[in-house]
Design a protein around this motif. Sequence first.
Motif, PDB file in Angstrom:
ATOM      1  N   GLU A 174       0.858  -1.189   0.000  1.00  0.00           N
ATOM      2  CA  GLU A 174       0.000   0.000   0.000  1.00  0.00           C
ATOM      3  C   GLU A 174       0.893   1.238   0.000  1.00  0.00           C
ATOM      4  OE1 GLU A 174      -2.644   0.023   3.278  1.00  0.00           O
ATOM      5  OE2 GLU A 174      -3.715  -1.806   2.673  1.00  0.00           O
ATOM      6  N   MET A 175       0.445   2.272  -0.687  1.00  0.00           N
ATOM      7  CA  MET A 175       1.183   3.537  -0.658  1.00  0.00           C
ATOM      8  C   MET A 175       0.205   4.690  -0.852  1.00  0.00           C
ATOM      9  SD  MET A 175       3.039   3.542  -4.367  1.00  0.00           S
ATOM     10  CE  MET A 175       2.082   3.432  -5.877  1.00  0.00           C
ATOM     11  N   GLN A 176       0.576   5.840  -0.221  1.00  0.00           N
ATOM     12  CA  GLN A 176      -0.252   7.047  -0.317  1.00  0.00           C
ATOM     13  C   GLN A 176       0.675   8.260  -0.447  1.00  0.00           C
ATOM     14  OE1 GLN A 176      -2.662   7.115   3.213  1.00  0.00           O
ATOM     15  NE2 GLN A 176      -4.344   6.003   2.233  1.00  0.00           N
ATOM     16  N   HIS A 177       0.348   9.141  -1.383  1.00  0.00           N
ATOM     17  CA  HIS A 177       1.016  10.429  -1.538  1.00  0.00           C
ATOM     18  C   HIS A 177      -0.079  11.492  -1.479  1.00  0.00           C
ATOM     19  CE1 HIS A 177       4.769   8.415  -2.600  1.00  0.00           C
ATOM     20  NE2 HIS A 177       4.072   7.653  -3.449  1.00  0.00           N
ATOM     21  N   LEU A 178      -0.208  12.122  -0.304  1.00  0.00           N
ATOM     22  CA  LEU A 178      -1.353  13.003  -0.071  1.00  0.00           C
ATOM     23  C   LEU A 178      -0.878  14.394   0.358  1.00  0.00           C
ATOM     24  CD1 LEU A 178      -3.512  10.543   2.065  1.00  0.00           C
ATOM     25  CD2 LEU A 178      -3.693  10.950  -0.391  1.00  0.00           C
ATOM     26  N   ASN A 179      -1.724  15.388   0.067  1.00  0.00           N
ATOM     27  CA  ASN A 179      -1.600  16.728   0.642  1.00  0.00           C
ATOM     28  C   ASN A 179      -2.767  16.909   1.617  1.00  0.00           C
ATOM     29  OD1 ASN A 179       0.695  17.578  -0.821  1.00  0.00           O
ATOM     30  ND2 ASN A 179      -0.600  17.941  -2.639  1.00  0.00           N
ATOM     31  N   THR A 180      -2.420  17.102   2.880  1.00  0.00           N
ATOM     32  CA  THR A 180      -3.442  17.127   3.932  1.00  0.00           C
ATOM     33  C   THR A 180      -3.555  18.542   4.502  1.00  0.00           C
ATOM     34  OG1 THR A 180      -2.920  14.844   4.509  1.00  0.00           O
ATOM     35  CG2 THR A 180      -4.162  16.131   6.127  1.00  0.00           C
ATOM     36  N   SER A 181      -4.784  18.996   4.656  1.00  0.00           N
ATOM     37  CA  SER A 181      -5.047  20.289   5.318  1.00  0.00           C
ATOM     38  C   SER A 181      -6.093  20.074   6.410  1.00  0.00           C
ATOM     39  CB  SER A 181      -5.528  21.337   4.318  1.00  0.00           C
ATOM     40  OG  SER A 181      -6.740  20.925   3.716  1.00  0.00           O
ATOM     41  N   THR A 182      -5.821  20.631   7.572  1.00  0.00           N
ATOM     42  CA  THR A 182      -6.741  20.480   8.706  1.00  0.00           C
ATOM     43  C   THR A 182      -6.955  21.837   9.361  1.00  0.00           C
ATOM     44  OG1 THR A 182      -4.969  20.049  10.317  1.00  0.00           O
ATOM     45  CG2 THR A 182      -5.886  18.146   9.144  1.00  0.00           C
ATOM     46  N   TRP A 183      -8.117  22.007   9.936  1.00  0.00           N
ATOM     47  CA  TRP A 183      -8.333  23.146  10.834  1.00  0.00           C
ATOM     48  C   TRP A 183      -9.337  22.743  11.897  1.00  0.00           C
ATOM     49  CZ3 TRP A 183     -12.987  25.742  11.545  1.00  0.00           C
ATOM     50  CH2 TRP A 183     -13.998  25.500  10.599  1.00  0.00           C
ATOM     51  N   GLN A 184      -9.171  23.390  13.055  1.00  0.00           N
ATOM     52  CA  GLN A 184      -9.962  23.004  14.219  1.00  0.00           C
ATOM     53  C   GLN A 184     -10.291  24.255  15.022  1.00  0.00           C
ATOM     54  OE1 GLN A 184      -7.998  20.742  17.471  1.00  0.00           O
ATOM     55  NE2 GLN A 184      -9.601  19.220  17.144  1.00  0.00           N
ATOM     56  N   ALA A 185     -11.508  24.362  15.471  1.00  0.00           N
ATOM     57  CA  ALA A 185     -11.969  25.472  16.307  1.00  0.00           C
ATOM     58  C   ALA A 185     -12.486  24.896  17.622  1.00  0.00           C
ATOM     59  CB  ALA A 185     -13.056  26.275  15.606  1.00  0.00           C
ATOM     60  N   THR A 186     -11.966  25.438  18.733  1.00  0.00           N
ATOM     61  CA  THR A 186     -12.333  24.916  20.048  1.00  0.00           C
ATOM     62  C   THR A 186     -12.754  26.063  20.945  1.00  0.00           C
ATOM     63  OG1 THR A 186     -10.679  23.163  19.803  1.00  0.00           O
ATOM     64  CG2 THR A 186     -11.551  23.551  22.013  1.00  0.00           C
ATOM     65  N   LEU A 187     -13.903  25.938  21.571  1.00  0.00           N
ATOM     66  CA  LEU A 187     -14.417  26.910  22.546  1.00  0.00           C
ATOM     67  C   LEU A 187     -14.486  26.217  23.898  1.00  0.00           C
ATOM     68  CD1 LEU A 187     -15.711  29.687  23.218  1.00  0.00           C
ATOM     69  CD2 LEU A 187     -17.929  28.639  22.695  1.00  0.00           C
ATOM     70  N   THR A 188     -13.777  26.783  24.891  1.00  0.00           N
ATOM     71  CA  THR A 188     -13.724  26.183  26.227  1.00  0.00           C
ATOM     72  C   THR A 188     -14.219  27.204  27.243  1.00  0.00           C
ATOM     73  OG1 THR A 188     -11.810  24.857  25.565  1.00  0.00           O
ATOM     74  CG2 THR A 188     -12.257  25.041  27.931  1.00  0.00           C
ATOM     75  N   GLN A 189     -15.121  26.778  28.103  1.00  0.00           N
ATOM     76  CA  GLN A 189     -15.650  27.631  29.165  1.00  0.00           C
ATOM     77  C   GLN A 189     -15.506  26.908  30.503  1.00  0.00           C
ATOM     78  OE1 GLN A 189     -17.155  30.888  29.550  1.00  0.00           O
ATOM     79  NE2 GLN A 189     -16.663  30.178  31.608  1.00  0.00           N
ATOM     80  N   THR A 190     -14.818  27.575  31.450  1.00  0.00           N
ATOM     81  CA  THR A 190     -14.684  27.009  32.789  1.00  0.00           C
ATOM     82  C   THR A 190     -16.018  27.097  33.512  1.00  0.00           C
ATOM     83  OG1 THR A 190     -12.352  27.625  32.908  1.00  0.00           O
ATOM     84  CG2 THR A 190     -13.480  27.197  34.990  1.00  0.00           C
ATOM     85  N   LEU A 191     -16.489  25.946  34.010  1.00  0.00           N
ATOM     86  CA  LEU A 191     -17.722  25.919  34.786  1.00  0.00           C
ATOM     87  C   LEU A 191     -17.461  26.030  36.282  1.00  0.00           C
ATOM     88  CD1 LEU A 191     -19.631  23.096  32.867  1.00  0.00           C
ATOM     89  CD2 LEU A 191     -19.752  25.581  32.517  1.00  0.00           C
ATOM     90  N   ALA A 210      -3.339   7.198  -4.255  1.00  0.00           N
ATOM     91  CA  ALA A 210      -3.209   6.036  -3.379  1.00  0.00           C
ATOM     92  C   ALA A 210      -3.019   4.793  -4.254  1.00  0.00           C
ATOM     93  CB  ALA A 210      -4.435   5.890  -2.494  1.00  0.00           C
ATOM     94  N   GLY A 211      -2.218   3.856  -3.820  1.00  0.00           N
ATOM     95  CA  GLY A 211      -1.962   2.646  -4.575  1.00  0.00           C
ATOM     96  C   GLY A 211      -2.107   1.408  -3.720  1.00  0.00           C
ATOM     97  N   TYR A 212      -2.453   0.284  -4.391  1.00  0.00           N
ATOM     98  CA  TYR A 212      -2.685  -0.965  -3.659  1.00  0.00           C
ATOM     99  C   TYR A 212      -2.166  -2.115  -4.545  1.00  0.00           C
ATOM    100  CZ  TYR A 212      -5.127  -4.711  -1.197  1.00  0.00           C
ATOM    101  OH  TYR A 212      -5.430  -5.862  -0.504  1.00  0.00           O
ATOM    102  N   GLY A 213      -1.335  -2.979  -3.997  1.00  0.00           N
ATOM    103  CA  GLY A 213      -0.799  -4.123  -4.752  1.00  0.00           C
ATOM    104  C   GLY A 213      -1.139  -5.431  -4.089  1.00  0.00           C
ATOM    105  N   PHE A 214      -1.614  -6.438  -4.943  1.00  0.00           N
ATOM    106  CA  PHE A 214      -2.041  -7.729  -4.399  1.00  0.00           C
ATOM    107  C   PHE A 214      -1.812  -8.803  -5.460  1.00  0.00           C
ATOM    108  CE2 PHE A 214      -5.483 -10.901  -3.860  1.00  0.00           C
ATOM    109  CZ  PHE A 214      -5.130 -11.381  -2.605  1.00  0.00           C
ATOM    110  N   PHE A 215      -0.922  -9.761  -5.160  1.00  0.00           N
ATOM    111  CA  PHE A 215      -0.605 -10.845  -6.087  1.00  0.00           C
ATOM    112  C   PHE A 215      -0.229 -10.302  -7.471  1.00  0.00           C
ATOM    113  CE2 PHE A 215      -2.848 -13.796  -3.189  1.00  0.00           C
ATOM    114  CZ  PHE A 215      -1.822 -14.725  -3.048  1.00  0.00           C
ATOM    115  N   GLY A 216       0.643  -9.261  -7.479  1.00  0.00           N
ATOM    116  CA  GLY A 216       1.129  -8.716  -8.738  1.00  0.00           C
ATOM    117  C   GLY A 216       0.185  -7.779  -9.430  1.00  0.00           C
ATOM    118  N   GLN A 217      -0.958  -7.568  -8.865  1.00  0.00           N
ATOM    119  CA  GLN A 217      -1.921  -6.635  -9.438  1.00  0.00           C
ATOM    120  C   GLN A 217      -1.805  -5.298  -8.682  1.00  0.00           C
ATOM    121  OE1 GLN A 217      -5.824  -8.342  -9.290  1.00  0.00           O
ATOM    122  NE2 GLN A 217      -5.297 -10.089 -10.608  1.00  0.00           N
ATOM    123  N   ASN A 218      -1.607  -4.235  -9.436  1.00  0.00           N
ATOM    124  CA  ASN A 218      -1.469  -2.900  -8.845  1.00  0.00           C
ATOM    125  C   ASN A 218      -2.650  -2.035  -9.251  1.00  0.00           C
ATOM    126  OD1 ASN A 218       1.071  -3.460  -7.686  1.00  0.00           O
ATOM    127  ND2 ASN A 218       2.061  -3.111  -9.672  1.00  0.00           N
TER     128      ASN A 218
END
Length: 462
Positions: free
Chosen positions: A90-107, A295-303
């Motif tokens: 198995e192989m992967q060549h990816l460009n990944t972008s993430t973003w996260q927003a967090t709101l925290t309130q002390t109770l 993404a790539g996947y190889g199995f018994f010579g099959q790609n």
Amino acid sequence: MRPLVLIALMLASLPGVAHASSLWQVWQAARANDPAFVAASARLRAAATASPSALAVLLPHFVVAAGAGPQNQSFSGADFYGSGFEPITEMQHLNTSTWQATLTQTLFDWSQIKSFQAAGFSVQAAAATYQATLEHLVATVIGDDVAVLAARSDLTALRQAARGFGAQYHDAEARYRAGLSGVIGADEARAADQSIKAQVIEAQAKLIAARENLAAITGTAGIAAAGDLPTVLHLPAPGSVGTWLDRARSGNPTLAASRLTARDDAELVAAARGSDLPDISLQLEHTQVAQAGTAGYGFFGQNLNGPGYSAQQGNSVTVQLNWNVFSGGATRAATDRARAIRDEALANAATARLTVIRTVRTDYFAVMLDRARLKAARSAARVAARAVRAAGDGVRAGLISESDLIADRQQLLSAQLALHRAIVAAISHEVGLAEAAGSATPLLVRQISTIIIRSSGSHEHG
């Protein structure tokens, strides 16, 4: 150029000679230049940030995080299928972008709640300390300025006495040479003349020292206090000592600062103990992840190759509880230290209270006696002046000796110096009582400055 004109020009060019400043002007210069007052102002500004900082921990926190970059993964090995283990890749060549927003309130966070309350007391204590520094500067400026006026008045009285003793010595010497009196009277007059000259030099040194104290607190070299020492001082009715004690308990800034510091430290004890309690917070979170590449996947010579695009997003609502069950004794150590600081603050507050009470009672009863002291001192100075005039006439008429006139002149000088000391003491006790009661404000400086200016005007008019 005449010698006297040359000397006057030389004196005018000396750096120590400066323009005269009223008490109010001296106060303004001291307020701008006194290091202790400047430091108190800086401490107040710094303390004012404590409350917003402590409140910020209890307010909602909103955080946004983002990231992007390449991601390469490969796998080669055996994987288990229904018929057994089969080799795959198995192989992967990816460009990944993430973003996260967090709101925290002390109770709930007991430590932070108590820290916030302590910060409020800390700011109030710093403000009270600032006021105490201001009032102490008021008392110091008034005391130093009046000390210059008193030293100058003493020097004036001594110079007047020196002129009187000098004239008496020349008169006695002339009468002795004319055979109208004995040598003993002339020698006594000469000894008194030399003695008073030494006192004049000592008074000049005291005036220089008083001016240097005033220069140090104002940051102005060679500053001169304007006006004259008021010979007539109308003291207000002091009221009852109980009233002044009540004013001091409620208005003395040093006492208020010590009480507020003790309350601040008590809240910090509770904050330290709060580490044993859980804190609860509410957290809202949104996450989004996007990937693009191959993404790539190889199995018994099959790609097999294809796009590796994917997109994920999610939302979560979490109530989080954190409980520090064991911290190696750190919480107990912090609590013990906070208690020790609180106990010290309570002891300091008790000491400050006793000091203020003692100061109020001491200055109050001194003010009560100042009226009688000033009245007696003024009366003694008037009587002594009349006695000197009468003794001078008696010596010229041959009715009394030179010794009697010398004694009367010395009595007059002592009465004048005693009157100056009584005036300085009365002002000092008034200012001390005002500082203890928390009313030594710039208004007091303005009032005493007005008294000095009026006194100077009445002297010129007289």
